[in-house]
Motif scaffolding. Structure first.
Motif, PDB file in Angstrom:
ATOM      1  N   LEU A  28      14.422 -27.493  39.272  1.00 33.44           N
ATOM      2  CA  LEU A  28      14.734 -28.388  38.045  1.00 33.44           C
ATOM      3  C   LEU A  28      13.290 -29.092  38.016  1.00 33.44           C
ATOM      4  O   LEU A  28      12.696 -29.560  36.745  1.00 33.44           O
ATOM      5  N   THR A  29      12.236 -29.374  38.829  1.00 28.49           N
ATOM      6  CA  THR A  29      11.093 -29.953  38.797  1.00 28.49           C
ATOM      7  C   THR A  29       9.720 -29.051  38.826  1.00 28.49           C
ATOM      8  O   THR A  29       8.820 -29.442  38.773  1.00 28.49           O
ATOM      9  N   SER A  30      10.377 -27.859  39.190  1.00 33.24           N
ATOM     10  CA  SER A  30       8.911 -27.024  39.182  1.00 33.24           C
ATOM     11  C   SER A  30       9.280 -25.459  38.635  1.00 33.24           C
ATOM     12  O   SER A  30       8.182 -24.692  38.373  1.00 33.24           O
ATOM     13  N   GLY A  31      10.330 -25.022  38.156  1.00 34.40           N
ATOM     14  CA  GLY A  31      10.659 -24.151  37.298  1.00 34.40           C
ATOM     15  C   GLY A  31      10.739 -22.888  38.239  1.00 34.40           C
ATOM     16  O   GLY A  31      10.808 -21.494  37.808  1.00 34.40           O
ATOM     17  N   ASP A  32      10.821 -23.111  39.470  1.00 33.51           N
ATOM     18  CA  ASP A  32      11.086 -21.712  40.352  1.00 33.51           C
ATOM     19  C   ASP A  32      11.553 -22.158  41.934  1.00 33.51           C
ATOM     20  O   ASP A  32      11.350 -23.674  42.244  1.00 33.51           O
ATOM     21  N   LEU A  33      12.340 -21.452  42.591  1.00 33.11           N
ATOM     22  CA  LEU A  33      12.730 -21.935  43.946  1.00 33.11           C
ATOM     23  C   LEU A  33      11.519 -22.134  44.865  1.00 33.11           C
ATOM     24  O   LEU A  33      11.632 -22.791  45.837  1.00 33.11           O
ATOM     25  N   ASN A  34      10.494 -21.583  44.612  1.00 28.07           N
ATOM     26  CA  ASN A  34       9.261 -21.584  45.291  1.00 28.07           C
ATOM     27  C   ASN A  34       9.609 -21.320  46.853  1.00 28.07           C
ATOM     28  O   ASN A  34       9.078 -21.995  47.745  1.00 28.07           O
ATOM     29  N   GLY A  35      10.546 -20.270  47.030  1.00 27.03           N
ATOM     30  CA  GLY A  35      10.825 -20.023  48.407  1.00 27.03           C
ATOM     31  C   GLY A  35      11.897 -20.937  49.189  1.00 27.03           C
ATOM     32  O   GLY A  35      12.188 -20.873  50.268  1.00 27.03           O
ATOM     33  N   VAL A  36      12.213 -22.111  48.528  1.00 31.32           N
ATOM     34  CA  VAL A  36      13.226 -22.980  49.059  1.00 31.32           C
ATOM     35  C   VAL A  36      14.502 -22.689  48.880  1.00 31.32           C
ATOM     36  O   VAL A  36      15.048 -22.188  47.998  1.00 31.32           O
ATOM     37  N   ARG A  37      15.236 -22.478  50.047  1.00 32.42           N
ATOM     38  CA  ARG A  37      16.783 -21.723  50.270  1.00 32.42           C
ATOM     39  C   ARG A  37      17.523 -22.792  51.044  1.00 32.42           C
ATOM     40  O   ARG A  37      18.638 -22.145  51.092  1.00 32.42           O
ATOM     41  N   THR A  38      17.025 -23.618  51.545  1.00 35.23           N
ATOM     42  CA  THR A  38      17.845 -24.741  52.615  1.00 35.23           C
ATOM     43  C   THR A  38      17.449 -25.922  52.138  1.00 35.23           C
ATOM     44  O   THR A  38      16.696 -26.284  51.475  1.00 35.23           O
ATOM     45  N   ASP A  39      18.248 -26.898  52.716  1.00 32.07           N
ATOM     46  CA  ASP A  39      18.049 -28.285  52.657  1.00 32.07           C
ATOM     47  C   ASP A  39      16.977 -28.519  53.886  1.00 32.07           C
ATOM     48  O   ASP A  39      17.625 -28.883  54.898  1.00 32.07           O
ATOM     49  N   GLY A  40      15.876 -28.207  53.675  1.00 32.75           N
ATOM     50  CA  GLY A  40      14.914 -28.515  54.968  1.00 32.75           C
ATOM     51  C   GLY A  40      13.662 -29.503  54.590  1.00 32.75           C
ATOM     52  O   GLY A  40      13.767 -30.018  53.630  1.00 32.75           O
ATOM     53  N   TYR A  41      12.690 -29.305  55.418  1.00 30.69           N
ATOM     54  CA  TYR A  41      11.448 -30.168  55.345  1.00 30.69           C
ATOM     55  C   TYR A  41      10.295 -29.247  54.738  1.00 30.69           C
ATOM     56  O   TYR A  41      10.056 -28.474  55.213  1.00 30.69           O
ATOM     57  N   TYR A  42       9.884 -29.411  53.288  1.00 27.00           N
ATOM     58  CA  TYR A  42       8.954 -28.597  52.564  1.00 27.00           C
ATOM     59  C   TYR A  42       7.735 -29.516  52.312  1.00 27.00           C
ATOM     60  O   TYR A  42       7.764 -30.649  51.753  1.00 27.00           O
ATOM     61  N   ASN A  43       6.802 -28.775  52.264  1.00 22.00           N
ATOM     62  CA  ASN A  43       5.180 -29.323  51.770  1.00 22.00           C
ATOM     63  C   ASN A  43       4.615 -28.239  50.827  1.00 22.00           C
ATOM     64  O   ASN A  43       4.099 -27.234  51.099  1.00 22.00           O
ATOM     65  N   LEU A  44       5.398 -28.392  49.384  1.00 24.13           N
ATOM     66  CA  LEU A  44       5.312 -27.394  48.372  1.00 24.13           C
ATOM     67  C   LEU A  44       3.749 -27.312  47.674  1.00 24.13           C
ATOM     68  O   LEU A  44       3.521 -28.545  47.084  1.00 24.13           O
ATOM     69  N   ASN A  45       2.633 -26.469  47.657  1.00 23.58           N
ATOM     70  CA  ASN A  45       1.710 -26.262  46.883  1.00 23.58           C
ATOM     71  C   ASN A  45       2.103 -25.792  45.727  1.00 23.58           C
ATOM     72  O   ASN A  45       1.608 -24.505  45.508  1.00 23.58           O
ATOM     73  N   ALA A  46       2.792 -26.326  45.079  1.00 25.07           N
ATOM     74  CA  ALA A  46       3.123 -25.745  43.664  1.00 25.07           C
ATOM     75  C   ALA A  46       3.043 -26.666  42.351  1.00 25.07           C
ATOM     76  O   ALA A  46       3.447 -27.786  42.666  1.00 25.07           O
ATOM     77  N   PRO A  47       2.802 -26.082  41.417  1.00 28.04           N
ATOM     78  CA  PRO A  47       2.645 -26.831  39.995  1.00 28.04           C
ATOM     79  C   PRO A  47       4.009 -27.752  39.925  1.00 28.04           C
ATOM     80  O   PRO A  47       5.275 -26.936  40.133  1.00 28.04           O
ATOM     81  N   ASN A  48       4.101 -28.625  39.576  1.00 30.26           N
ATOM     82  CA  ASN A  48       5.340 -29.375  39.107  1.00 30.26           C
ATOM     83  C   ASN A  48       5.406 -30.370  37.933  1.00 30.26           C
ATOM     84  O   ASN A  48       4.384 -30.745  37.333  1.00 30.26           O
ATOM     85  N   ILE A  49       6.596 -30.909  37.536  1.00 29.23           N
ATOM     86  CA  ILE A  49       6.650 -31.549  36.469  1.00 29.23           C
ATOM     87  C   ILE A  49       5.718 -33.078  36.644  1.00 29.23           C
ATOM     88  O   ILE A  49       5.277 -33.348  35.587  1.00 29.23           O
ATOM     89  N   PHE A  50       5.607 -33.521  37.691  1.00 26.42           N
ATOM     90  CA  PHE A  50       4.890 -34.815  38.010  1.00 26.42           C
ATOM     91  C   PHE A  50       3.371 -34.602  37.821  1.00 26.42           C
ATOM     92  O   PHE A  50       2.995 -35.454  37.215  1.00 26.42           O
ATOM     93  N   ASP A  51       2.987 -33.248  38.031  1.00 30.33           N
ATOM     94  CA  ASP A  51       1.690 -33.219  37.886  1.00 30.33           C
ATOM     95  C   ASP A  51       1.396 -32.842  36.534  1.00 30.33           C
ATOM     96  O   ASP A  51       0.514 -33.497  35.840  1.00 30.33           O
TER      97      ASP A  51
END
Length: 332
Positions: free
Chosen positions: A126-149
């Protein structure tokens, strides 16, 4: 005269070249480029967590057309994300009288589907336009363009109101169960707060200071305001009626404010209770002052559609899958 070793070797090489030219040499296979490895959480879920790699950023956003027919340039955009209920549990349900009053007075998108299961991947979609490899409810540090940027790059402002959030760039999984402004006491969970999973935010104290508790909610504080209720008020660990009561107490703070003029409120769900089209059929309520009562958008849509609608409204580039999704074009 005897032939030297060097001459004999030269002859062998020349013969090999001639054979290759005649098509008798075995061609060297052309191997495909190695696939980019799938991103993984920084930590796996559970007590035996181990380090992993940060997900790779999605491609550069594609430009958004301007103007976009049917999507106004809203003054403010508010987004409330609820939890884990299929469309039929909300729309027309006796347990959700306030939500259905909003649908009757304003409108809804009737054919929206979540991207997948479980919760966190849908917040990232919803906030980046892609799953970006996120498949679980885990701890992520995503280097991905996002709506906030995106919003900041467009010269606008954002704020996330996460109910029960401990503050100070908290990156833990769970906060204490507290009463925070509206509704029942409940726990904050990181997996429902996508902003904290983007490295561009979590590593910048000024930016992550824009994530605060709900008790300090101000409808005029930012152009884009995302509201993340706690585990009880969002229906995750409670009933539809509890979530409906929370929305009845909180939503008037938005729609009754002067800031809501020329603005829009989206209330959606992270995922449904089935696997239909990935993450289940979800309700998406759309509230804007100029809408005709009982407005409907009936086209096929998903989380990327909602992201695209926000991008279209503010003429921002499309993030990944939002570029091929249909926007929620109402008679706003």
């Amino acid at each position: 005269m005897a032939t030297s070793t060097a001459q004999r070797l030269a002859g062998v090489a020349l013969t090999a070249i001639l054979l290759a030219a005649c098509g008798n040499a075995t061609p060297t296979p052309i191997l495909p480029a190695p696939a980019t490895p799938s991103p993984t959480p920084i930590y796996a879920v559970g007590p035996t967590a181990t380090p992993g790699a940060s997900p790779t950023a999605v491609p550069t956003p594609t430009p958004a057309p301007t103007p976009v027919e049917g999507i106004p340039t809203f003054k403010h955009i508010y987004l409330i994300v609820m939890e884990n209920k299929e469309y039929g549990s909300i729309v027309g349900a006796r347990a959700a009288p306030y939500e259905n009053s909003l649908i009757a007075r304003y409108g809804q998108a009737t054919n929206v589907y979540a991207a997948t299961h479980p919760s966190e991947p849908n917040y990232i979609a919803l906030t980046s336009g892609d799953l970006n490899g996120v498949r679980t409810d885990g701890y992520y540090n995503l280097n991905a363009p996002n709506i906030f940027d995106q919003i900041e790059a467009a010269g606008r402002t954002w704020h996330v109101y996460a109910q029960g959030y401990p503050g100070n760039c908290f990156t833990g999984a769970v906060g204490a169960g507290v009463i925070d402004g509206f509704g029942a006491a409940g726990q904050y969970v990181r997996k429902h707060n996508p902003a904290i999973s983007y490295s561009s935010i979590v590593h910048d104290k000024t930016r992550c200071a824009r994530i605060t508790r709900l008790a300090g909610f101000d409808p005029a504080a930012a152009d884009f305001e995302m509201i993340v209720p706690n585990l009880i008020n969002d229906m995750h660990s409670s009933s539809v009626s509890v979530g409906d009561s929370f929305l009845k107490a909180f939503v008037p703070r938005i729609i009754g404010s002067a800031a809501f003029a020329d603005s829009v409120l989206f209330i959606t769900w992270d995922e449904g209770g089935t696997a239909r089209h990935g993450g289940g059929h979800i309700a998406t309520i759309v509230v804007s002052p100029g809408m005709a009562p009982a407005s409907r958008y009936v086209g096929a849509a998903n989380h990327y559609s909602l992201l695209r609608t926000i991008e279209d409204a503010w003429r921002m580039p499309y993030l990944a899958q939002a570029g091929v999704a249909a926007p929620l074009a109402f008679p706003y």
